[in-house]
Structures are given as structure tokens and as C-alpha cells.
Design a protein around this motif. Sequence first.
Motif, PDB file in Angstrom:
ATOM      1  N   ALA A 129       3.875 -37.118  13.134  1.00  0.00           N
ATOM      2  CA  ALA A 129       5.403 -37.391  13.327  1.00  0.00           C
ATOM      3  C   ALA A 129       6.243 -36.358  12.299  1.00  0.00           C
ATOM      4  CB  ALA A 129       5.940 -38.808  13.170  1.00  0.00           C
ATOM      5  N   ILE A 130       7.236 -35.577  12.881  1.00  0.00           N
ATOM      6  CA  ILE A 130       8.036 -34.654  11.914  1.00  0.00           C
ATOM      7  C   ILE A 130       9.273 -35.571  11.417  1.00  0.00           C
ATOM      8  CG2 ILE A 130       9.654 -32.953  11.872  1.00  0.00           C
ATOM      9  CD1 ILE A 130       8.127 -31.826  14.142  1.00  0.00           C
ATOM     10  N   LYS A 131       9.237 -35.636   9.929  1.00  0.00           N
ATOM     11  CA  LYS A 131      10.403 -36.592   9.114  1.00  0.00           C
ATOM     12  C   LYS A 131      10.984 -35.591   8.260  1.00  0.00           C
ATOM     13  CE  LYS A 131       7.362 -40.869   9.660  1.00  0.00           C
ATOM     14  NZ  LYS A 131       6.754 -41.945   8.883  1.00  0.00           N
ATOM     15  N   ASP A 132      10.484 -34.601   7.583  1.00  0.00           N
ATOM     16  CA  ASP A 132      11.005 -33.932   6.738  1.00  0.00           C
ATOM     17  C   ASP A 132      11.968 -32.664   7.546  1.00  0.00           C
ATOM     18  OD1 ASP A 132      12.276 -32.330   4.604  1.00  0.00           O
ATOM     19  OD2 ASP A 132      10.571 -32.388   3.199  1.00  0.00           O
ATOM     20  N   PHE A 133      13.006 -32.912   7.938  1.00  0.00           N
ATOM     21  CA  PHE A 133      13.658 -31.923   8.988  1.00  0.00           C
ATOM     22  C   PHE A 133      14.157 -30.418   8.147  1.00  0.00           C
ATOM     23  CE2 PHE A 133      14.656 -35.999  10.829  1.00  0.00           C
ATOM     24  CZ  PHE A 133      13.892 -36.047  11.561  1.00  0.00           C
ATOM     25  N   ASN A 134      13.888 -30.631   6.683  1.00  0.00           N
ATOM     26  CA  ASN A 134      14.492 -29.404   5.990  1.00  0.00           C
ATOM     27  C   ASN A 134      13.295 -28.565   6.003  1.00  0.00           C
ATOM     28  OD1 ASN A 134      16.888 -30.621   5.699  1.00  0.00           O
ATOM     29  ND2 ASN A 134      17.100 -30.016   3.310  1.00  0.00           N
ATOM     30  N   ARG A 135      11.993 -29.062   6.303  1.00  0.00           N
ATOM     31  CA  ARG A 135      10.772 -28.184   6.536  1.00  0.00           C
ATOM     32  C   ARG A 135      10.320 -27.984   7.832  1.00  0.00           C
ATOM     33  NH1 ARG A 135       5.990 -28.745   3.720  1.00  0.00           N
ATOM     34  NH2 ARG A 135       6.343 -26.591   3.246  1.00  0.00           N
ATOM     35  N   ALA A 136      11.039 -28.620   8.588  1.00  0.00           N
ATOM     36  CA  ALA A 136      10.650 -28.541  10.116  1.00  0.00           C
ATOM     37  C   ALA A 136      10.834 -27.170  10.723  1.00  0.00           C
ATOM     38  CB  ALA A 136      11.423 -29.409  11.237  1.00  0.00           C
ATOM     39  N   THR A 137       9.730 -26.516  11.321  1.00  0.00           N
ATOM     40  CA  THR A 137       9.635 -25.252  11.824  1.00  0.00           C
ATOM     41  C   THR A 137       9.346 -25.198  13.285  1.00  0.00           C
ATOM     42  OG1 THR A 137       8.628 -24.573   9.671  1.00  0.00           O
ATOM     43  CG2 THR A 137       8.638 -23.016  11.441  1.00  0.00           C
ATOM     44  N   GLN A 138       9.970 -24.501  14.145  1.00  0.00           N
ATOM     45  CA  GLN A 138       9.950 -24.326  15.489  1.00  0.00           C
ATOM     46  C   GLN A 138       9.455 -22.998  16.026  1.00  0.00           C
ATOM     47  OE1 GLN A 138      14.037 -25.848  16.357  1.00  0.00           O
ATOM     48  NE2 GLN A 138      13.124 -27.436  17.647  1.00  0.00           N
ATOM     49  N   VAL A 139       8.639 -22.933  16.970  1.00  0.00           N
ATOM     50  CA  VAL A 139       8.068 -21.617  17.549  1.00  0.00           C
ATOM     51  C   VAL A 139       8.291 -21.520  19.086  1.00  0.00           C
ATOM     52  CG1 VAL A 139       6.210 -20.047  17.736  1.00  0.00           C
ATOM     53  CG2 VAL A 139       6.370 -21.501  15.756  1.00  0.00           C
ATOM     54  N   TRP A 140       8.941 -20.504  19.361  1.00  0.00           N
ATOM     55  CA  TRP A 140       9.022 -20.252  20.976  1.00  0.00           C
ATOM     56  C   TRP A 140       7.971 -19.176  21.214  1.00  0.00           C
ATOM     57  CZ3 TRP A 140      14.602 -20.298  23.334  1.00  0.00           C
ATOM     58  CH2 TRP A 140      14.483 -20.516  24.889  1.00  0.00           C
ATOM     59  N   ASN A 145       7.063 -27.715  17.919  1.00  0.00           N
ATOM     60  CA  ASN A 145       7.560 -28.103  16.869  1.00  0.00           C
ATOM     61  C   ASN A 145       6.630 -28.498  15.749  1.00  0.00           C
ATOM     62  OD1 ASN A 145      10.622 -28.832  17.615  1.00  0.00           O
ATOM     63  ND2 ASN A 145       9.264 -29.670  19.283  1.00  0.00           N
ATOM     64  N   TYR A 146       6.809 -28.106  14.574  1.00  0.00           N
ATOM     65  CA  TYR A 146       5.721 -28.362  13.631  1.00  0.00           C
ATOM     66  C   TYR A 146       6.406 -28.854  12.150  1.00  0.00           C
ATOM     67  CZ  TYR A 146       3.004 -24.926  16.389  1.00  0.00           C
ATOM     68  OH  TYR A 146       2.504 -24.527  17.592  1.00  0.00           O
ATOM     69  N   VAL A 147       5.540 -29.620  11.464  1.00  0.00           N
ATOM     70  CA  VAL A 147       6.147 -30.228  10.347  1.00  0.00           C
ATOM     71  C   VAL A 147       6.355 -29.391   9.211  1.00  0.00           C
ATOM     72  CG1 VAL A 147       4.869 -32.402  10.845  1.00  0.00           C
ATOM     73  CG2 VAL A 147       3.782 -30.653   9.693  1.00  0.00           C
ATOM     74  N   SER A 148       6.009 -28.038   9.233  1.00  0.00           N
ATOM     75  CA  SER A 148       6.343 -27.259   8.002  1.00  0.00           C
ATOM     76  C   SER A 148       5.945 -25.678   8.505  1.00  0.00           C
ATOM     77  CB  SER A 148       5.377 -27.577   6.866  1.00  0.00           C
ATOM     78  OG  SER A 148       3.936 -27.374   7.158  1.00  0.00           O
ATOM     79  N   PRO A 149       6.578 -24.955   7.716  1.00  0.00           N
ATOM     80  CA  PRO A 149       6.052 -23.378   8.090  1.00  0.00           C
ATOM     81  C   PRO A 149       4.644 -23.301   7.762  1.00  0.00           C
ATOM     82  CG  PRO A 149       7.872 -23.649   6.422  1.00  0.00           C
ATOM     83  CD  PRO A 149       7.567 -24.998   6.501  1.00  0.00           C
ATOM     84  N   GLU A 150       4.111 -23.830   6.844  1.00  0.00           N
ATOM     85  CA  GLU A 150       2.590 -23.560   6.880  1.00  0.00           C
ATOM     86  C   GLU A 150       1.526 -23.988   8.264  1.00  0.00           C
ATOM     87  OE1 GLU A 150       3.240 -26.453   3.809  1.00  0.00           O
ATOM     88  OE2 GLU A 150       4.711 -24.827   4.086  1.00  0.00           O
TER      89      GLU A 150
END
Length: 471
Positions: free
Chosen positions: A364-375, A384-389
Motif C-alpha cells: 500500500a502506498i502511504k508516503d505520498f511525497n515519494r509516490a511515483t506514477q508511470v504511464w 502507481n509505485y511506492v517510490s522512485p526506486e
Amino acid sequence: MHFKKTLAALALVFGSGVLQAETIRIAIGTQDTTINCATGGLLIRELKLLDKYLPKDGKYKDAKYDIVWKNFTSGPPLTNEMVADKLDIGTMADFPGALNAAAFKKAGKKSVFITALSGSPQGSGNGLVVPIDSPVTSLAALKGKSISVPFGSTAHSMLLRALKAQGLDPERDVNLVSQSPEVGGSALQGHKIDAHADFVPFAELFTYRGFARKIYDGAQANAPTFHGTLVSAEYAKKYPEIVVAFLRAAIEADRLIAAEPEKYSELIAKVTGIESEVNYLFHGPLGLQTRDFTFKPEYRTALKTAIETLALLKRNDVPLTADEVIDDRYIREAFKQSGLDYDKQLKSYGKLPLVAKDAQSAVAIKDFNRATQVWVEGEPKVRNYVSPESALFAVREAEKAGRKIRVVFVHDRQSGLKLLANQAWFARSPNGQIDAYLEKDAAEKSAQKSGGTVVNFASTFASSTAKLAAR
């Protein structure tokens, strides 16, 4: 005074005479390319939502409607047609809205903001960009340089405040010139100006198209901003039910785009030519601005500031206050008829939430300042991803499989601002954690603290994805 009764009460107050086979004009001015206004114009028109809510009984039983739509690229020409009684309803930002109200008052008439549509209590949406190859990385470095901005726009107001906050005199320390977004974009590409300030969506659009780099976001000036809808007060008094119907259509447009932001970002792109990825940056979860129809105290402050800026520019020919320009009776009634609680929403500052799990790990994504999205090209939904990594790993896997990446979204680690990843700076710590920042200085401070390094998008998201950096 707030109306707490039904629309019948509104009719009693404003007049309820029977309309005998009258043809009622509903002339609406939109700003289609100002994409954060989509719920107050483009989507209502394209999805034919207004027809659904227009009154067809009671005093409107025999009425006919002449719905007229006209698109503009900025607020001032829209205002000219409203004052000339060629338009009844129009959408624009706080500063041109103040100009609208002042022009109406000078003409012995009155216009009022009946709803907000989208905005930012912090000021995000307005921005400042420089040519992609410019050495400038901060607003302070523009001293002695030429900056263009559409005069009379909300970006103009933001720029004046931002310059003063940096200790720069707008009249002596920089050369300000008036340019529309279209002219400003060409001037950036031709290196005819050093920087360009603009409103939604041009700071992001120019960076997405690869010929500019964003160095300043309006949120850094802490200057609230919003776009909303104004109406001739005389028209609203005569046809309150029609005004409420328009607002109910806007509420439905908002519900639709909240449920399927990718789908309607594509529709906005089809109509405006502004890429879907930029539309999604604003309208998707945790977007750069928040769609919100309530008049937050910050939005009232934004209008008050706009009126004060009129004085600064010596354009306040008539006395004006924010309270006389904002009339929330109609939007309150529209909320009530739509089964919504206006006062509850008025207290809410949440963006369109991101309720998702990491597409790779299902965490589950909780830290939205590190959330990363890819289209990913060919996929109808954004991943949706939990982090840039985590996103980096998924991007490389997708590319190995021959998939193309449309866009990657990250969030500024400090402010949470949603960013185009190919325009962000990244601090990479020794343990491999990657954090995104709008400003290079902020990334350098973070890297110095962790003993890491500062990298750009191409260095971080290697392989063919790096081509996005040159778009």
C-alpha cells in the motif's frame, strides 16, 4: 447571507414570474486551454451536461434555450464580451476575475464569482520557466534579465509578488514584457527572453514539450490562486435556476473526471491539443492543483490580493472588495440539490486521493511525497509505485519487454508538488534511495546531508527512457 432553503426560496427572492415561451440565451465563455477549468466549461460542453440539468417545468415549462459557447485564451477579452452583454457566464482566474468585477462596476453593472473550480491555497499552478539550456536555476539569478508574462493574468500577479519576495524591484531590477502563452513559448525557443511566467498549464506544458525548464512554482510565493466562474449579477438574479443548473453540470463533470482521470485527460487533449500527460498532471490523484468548488478562505484572500494588485498597477478605477465579488448562494444550492455537504467540503483541503498499491510489490502506498506514477504507452491506466526506486525497476522491465514510457510523475520530497520526472532533480543517497526535488539547490542540500549525489532524470532513469528528457 447564505441561502439554506430550497431553490423555491431562491425563486421567491429573485422573482418567479412565469416565462411565456421565452427563448433564454445562455452564453458561456470558456478557456479550454486553461485546463484546470475543464469542469466549468470544456467537459460540460463536450459531454452535453448542461442540457441534463436545465429547468423544464414551472416557470420554465415553455421556455426554449439558446446555449452559446465561445472559447478564449485568456480572461481580459472574455471580460470585454461579458461587459458588452455578449456573454452571461465566464471562467477565469482570481486576478482577471478582479479585473472583470472592476470593469462591470465601472460600467454601472455587477459581476460575481459563483464558484471556484480549481486552485491551490499555496499558489501552485502559476510558474516560471527558462529556456531548456539556460544556466539560470533560481528566480534571484534573473536580476537584470528579461521576463515575459501575460499582463493582467494571475501569473502576472504571482510574478510581481515573487520578485518582491526576492528583493527585486519589478520596475528596475528586471525587464517585464507582456506576452501571451503562445508568444512566450516561441520567445523561449528562440532565446528572445530569459524567462517566461504563466498560468495553468503552460509552465508544465512548455517543460513537457522539452524546450523549457521550470525553476519556480507559485507555491513558493505562498500566494493562493484559483480559477472560477463569474456571472452577470443581473442574469443570475433573473435566472437563478439556470445558474444552479450550470453548477450542477459542473459538479457532475468533476465527479466524472475524478473517477476516470486518464479517460478525460485524453478527451481534454483531443479538444485542446494539450497532451494528456499534462492534463493528468493537474487532474489525476495528488494533482498539481485541487479541483474544489468551495470558496476557501485562501481563495478569498487570493481575490483580495488580486484587488490590491490592481491598485499596485494603478488599474483600480472603482473601489472593490472580495466580499462583494463572491456570491456563494448558487453553489451552495447546487451542492444541496446534488446531495453534497458544502460546509463539510469547505473545511476539506485534501487533493484527489491516491488510493493504490505498488504495481510491482502490492504494498500500500502511504508516503505520498515519494509516490511515483508511470504511464506506459498502450495502457489505459497510470501505474502507481511506492517510490522512485520501485518505479525505476518497473520502467526498466517494461522497456526490456519493448514497451514505451509516456511519462513518469514524481513528487517534490519537501512540498509534495507533483512533478514531471524528466524535469526534476534527484538526490541519490549511498543506500540507493532516490528523492525528487523541483529545485536543484534543494536536491544538493539533501545529497550533502546524506553523503549522496545529485542526478537528473536521464542519469536516474537510464536507457531509452532518457529520451523523455529531450522532449
